[in-house]
Design a protein around this motif. Sequence first.
Motif, PDB file in Angstrom:
ATOM      1  N   MET A   1       0.833  -1.209   0.000  1.00 21.27           N
ATOM      2  CA  MET A   1       0.000   0.000   0.000  1.00 21.27           C
ATOM      3  C   MET A   1       0.868   1.260   0.000  1.00 21.27           C
TER       4      MET A   1
ATOM      5  N   LEU B   1       2.502   1.400  -3.554  1.00 17.16           N
ATOM      6  CA  LEU B   1       1.580   1.776  -4.644  1.00 17.16           C
ATOM      7  C   LEU B   1       1.129   3.232  -4.535  1.00 17.16           C
ATOM      8  N   THR B   2       0.959   3.712  -3.290  1.00 17.43           N
ATOM      9  CA  THR B   2       0.557   5.111  -3.110  1.00 17.43           C
ATOM     10  C   THR B   2       1.683   6.030  -3.591  1.00 17.43           C
TER      11      THR B   2
ATOM     12  N   LEU C   1       1.262   8.456  -6.938  1.00 15.88           N
ATOM     13  CA  LEU C   1       1.404   9.920  -6.899  1.00 15.88           C
ATOM     14  C   LEU C   1       2.499  10.367  -7.861  1.00 15.88           C
TER      15      LEU C   1
ATOM     16  N   MET D   1       3.845   8.761 -10.579  1.00  8.26           N
ATOM     17  CA  MET D   1       3.594   8.547 -12.023  1.00  8.26           C
ATOM     18  C   MET D   1       2.530   9.505 -12.553  1.00  8.26           C
TER      19      MET D   1
ATOM     20  N   TYR E   1       2.567   2.926 -15.406  1.00  7.00           N
ATOM     21  CA  TYR E   1       1.120   2.654 -15.285  1.00  7.00           C
ATOM     22  C   TYR E   1       0.795   1.153 -15.284  1.00  7.00           C
TER      23      TYR E   1
ATOM     24  N   HIS F   1       1.908  -0.396 -12.000  1.00  5.93           N
ATOM     25  CA  HIS F   1       1.027   0.035 -10.899  1.00  5.93           C
ATOM     26  C   HIS F   1      -0.299  -0.748 -10.942  1.00  5.93           C
TER      27      HIS F   1
ATOM     28  N   VAL G   1      -2.788  -6.981  -5.325  1.00 10.17           N
ATOM     29  CA  VAL G   1      -3.050  -6.556  -3.947  1.00 10.17           C
ATOM     30  C   VAL G   1      -4.518  -6.780  -3.583  1.00 10.17           C
TER      31      VAL G   1
ATOM     32  N   MET H   1      -9.250   1.004  -2.962  1.00 10.68           N
ATOM     33  CA  MET H   1      -8.271   1.571  -3.902  1.00 10.68           C
ATOM     34  C   MET H   1      -8.152   0.730  -5.180  1.00 10.68           C
ATOM     35  N   PRO H   2      -7.895  -0.594  -5.073  1.00 11.17           N
ATOM     36  CA  PRO H   2      -7.803  -1.347  -6.330  1.00 11.17           C
ATOM     37  C   PRO H   2      -9.124  -1.405  -7.093  1.00 11.17           C
TER      38      PRO H   2
ATOM     39  N   GLY I   1      -9.602   1.859  -8.894  1.00 13.00           N
ATOM     40  CA  GLY I   1      -8.600   1.934  -9.977  1.00 13.00           C
ATOM     41  C   GLY I   1      -9.039   1.120 -11.180  1.00 13.00           C
TER      42      GLY I   1
ATOM     43  N   PHE J   1      -6.899  -2.764 -18.440  1.00 14.18           N
ATOM     44  CA  PHE J   1      -5.898  -3.182 -17.445  1.00 14.18           C
ATOM     45  C   PHE J   1      -5.637  -4.669 -17.556  1.00 14.18           C
TER      46      PHE J   1
ATOM     47  N   HIS K   1     -12.184   7.900 -10.910  1.00 14.90           N
ATOM     48  CA  HIS K   1     -10.888   8.578 -10.850  1.00 14.90           C
ATOM     49  C   HIS K   1     -10.817   9.480  -9.620  1.00 14.90           C
TER      50      HIS K   1
ATOM     51  N   TYR L   1      -5.783  10.120  -0.660  1.00 16.25           N
ATOM     52  CA  TYR L   1      -5.363  11.129   0.326  1.00 16.25           C
ATOM     53  C   TYR L   1      -5.844  10.772   1.736  1.00 16.25           C
TER      54      TYR L   1
HETATM   55  C1  HEM Z   1      -3.964  -0.946  -3.496  1.00 21.88           C
HETATM   56  C2  HEM Z   1      -3.994  -0.508  -4.669  1.00 21.88           C
HETATM   57  C3  HEM Z   1      -3.744   0.907  -5.166  1.00 21.88           C
HETATM   58  C4  HEM Z   1      -3.295   2.047  -4.540  1.00 21.88           C
HETATM   59  C5  HEM Z   1      -2.900   2.223  -3.070  1.00 21.88           C
HETATM   60  C6  HEM Z   1      -3.253   3.091  -5.553  1.00 21.88           C
HETATM   61  C7  HEM Z   1      -2.866   4.401  -5.312  1.00 21.88           C
HETATM   62  C8  HEM Z   1      -2.842   5.400  -6.267  1.00 21.88           C
HETATM   63  C9  HEM Z   1      -2.569   6.797  -6.021  1.00 21.88           C
HETATM   64  C10 HEM Z   1      -2.304   7.414  -4.635  1.00 21.88           C
HETATM   65  C11 HEM Z   1      -2.596   7.442  -7.209  1.00 21.88           C
HETATM   66  C12 HEM Z   1      -2.364   8.944  -7.469  1.00 21.88           C
HETATM   67  C13 HEM Z   1      -3.704   9.623  -7.556  1.00 21.88           C
HETATM   68  C14 HEM Z   1      -3.624  11.080  -7.927  1.00 21.88           C
HETATM   69  O1  HEM Z   1      -2.551  11.682  -7.951  1.00 21.88           O
HETATM   70  O2  HEM Z   1      -4.688  11.648  -8.220  1.00 21.88           O
HETATM   71  C15 HEM Z   1      -2.891   6.458  -8.230  1.00 21.88           C
HETATM   72  C16 HEM Z   1      -3.005   6.747  -9.576  1.00 21.88           C
HETATM   73  C17 HEM Z   1      -3.463   5.845 -10.521  1.00 21.88           C
HETATM   74  N1  HEM Z   1      -3.899   4.553 -10.275  1.00 21.88           N
HETATM   75 FE1  HEM Z   1      -3.803   3.571  -8.535  1.00 21.88          FE
HETATM   76  N2  HEM Z   1      -3.669   2.559  -6.755  1.00 21.88           N
HETATM   77  C18 HEM Z   1      -3.979   1.235  -6.563  1.00 21.88           C
HETATM   78  C19 HEM Z   1      -4.467   0.343  -7.499  1.00 21.88           C
HETATM   79  C20 HEM Z   1      -4.757   0.651  -8.818  1.00 21.88           C
HETATM   80  C21 HEM Z   1      -5.336  -0.261  -9.799  1.00 21.88           C
HETATM   81  C22 HEM Z   1      -5.695  -1.730  -9.504  1.00 21.88           C
HETATM   82  C23 HEM Z   1      -5.456   0.428 -10.959  1.00 21.88           C
HETATM   83  C24 HEM Z   1      -6.014  -0.025 -12.296  1.00 21.88           C
HETATM   84  C25 HEM Z   1      -6.216  -1.269 -12.635  1.00 21.88           C
HETATM   85  C26 HEM Z   1      -4.942   1.777 -10.726  1.00 21.88           C
HETATM   86  C27 HEM Z   1      -4.867   2.766 -11.673  1.00 21.88           C
HETATM   87  C28 HEM Z   1      -4.317   4.023 -11.479  1.00 21.88           C
HETATM   88  C29 HEM Z   1      -4.117   4.993 -12.549  1.00 21.88           C
HETATM   89  C30 HEM Z   1      -4.430   4.797 -14.032  1.00 21.88           C
HETATM   90  C31 HEM Z   1      -3.584   6.149 -11.942  1.00 21.88           C
HETATM   91  C32 HEM Z   1      -3.153   7.461 -12.637  1.00 21.88           C
HETATM   92  C33 HEM Z   1      -4.175   8.525 -12.491  1.00 21.88           C
HETATM   93  C34 HEM Z   1      -3.818   9.791 -13.229  1.00 21.88           C
HETATM   94  O3  HEM Z   1      -3.020   9.755 -14.184  1.00 21.88           O
HETATM   95  O4  HEM Z   1      -4.381  10.838 -12.839  1.00 21.88           O
HETATM   96  N3  HEM Z   1      -4.527   1.881  -9.411  1.00 21.88           N
HETATM   97  N4  HEM Z   1      -3.057   5.242  -7.631  1.00 21.88           N
END
Ligand code: HEM
Length: 186
Positions: A23, A26-27, A31, A33, A42, A45, A52, A97-98, A101, A112, A144, A152
């Motif tokens: 966690m 990934l956080t 943030l 990326m 991407y 992640h 997870v 979160m997942p 996402g 994905f 999103h 946050y």
């Molecule tokens: C435990 C799992 C996860 C955690 C803790 C996590 C956490 C985060 C955080 C903190 C961000 C930044 C958000 C922002 O700046 O607005 C992010 C971005 C992102 N996450 Fe995750 N995530 C997880 C799982 C996933 C999964 C499973 C997917 C898709 C299958 C995903 C897709 C994305 C994408 C595409 C972004 C980029 C968003 C952007 O470009 O604005 N995430 N994630």
Amino acid sequence: MNTATAPLSRTTVTLHWLMALAMIGLTSVGLYMAEFEVWALYPIHKSVGILVLLLAVLRAAWRLKEGWPTPTGQASALQQTLAKAVHWLLLLSTLAMPISGMIFSGASGHGFGIFGLTLMEHRLDPNKPGEVLPLNAGLSELAHSLHSIIGYVLIAAVLLHVAGALKHHVLDRDASLRRMLGRSTP
Ligand code: HEM
Ligand code: HEM
């Protein structure tokens, strides 16, 4: 047996630290990326995030079956309620979160998968070369926003949680951190 002095099960300790590492990792990667548009990160992640989710479901099931660990030390009722609320928030965020996402990436048309194994296709727009065709733009935007906002909330909850763990260990000198590290308690 689940008492204040009994050691925590190996499953509880292993799942806690695996999830904590995943966690926090990934956080931080999420943030980074998103802020610097590092597209290569991407798919990594997304893949790790989906894995997870499998672990998070296992852990939530384990919690429901086992109940929560009995608090150690002499914390007041208010402190125990706050700790329990943060534990619930952390556990729920490992599912939310997942899931948010996946909904966000799926509905946006980007899709994905898990390290090359496609679970949801990337949808190219036949009328706009190089652009993706959203499946549901409104749903994608909502998911999103949730992914960001819960992210946050998660950061605040983890900071409170770590501060609490350090307070118990350093000031109260009780066994909660040692117990979560798999050590036996006096
Ligand atoms: C435990 C799992 C996860 C955690 C803790 C996590 C956490 C985060 C955080 C903190 C961000 C930044 C958000 C922002 O700046 O607005 C992010 C971005 C992102 N996450 Fe995750 N995530 C997880 C799982 C996933 C999964 C499973 C997917 C898709 C299958 C995903 C897709 C994305 C994408 C595409 C972004 C980029 C968003 C952007 O470009 O604005 N995430 N994630
Ligand atoms: C370096 C970071 C961390 C430290 C030092 C830490 C420490 C601890 C300690 C000492 C406990 C036992 C509390 C008690 O006995 O009442 C605990 C429980 C718990 N922690 Fe953490 N933790 C960390 C990160 C995380 C993260 C990132 C999450 C989830 C996102 C998390 C979720 C939980 C949950 C849900 C519990 C309740 C017991 C359980 O379900 O295993 N922790 N943590």
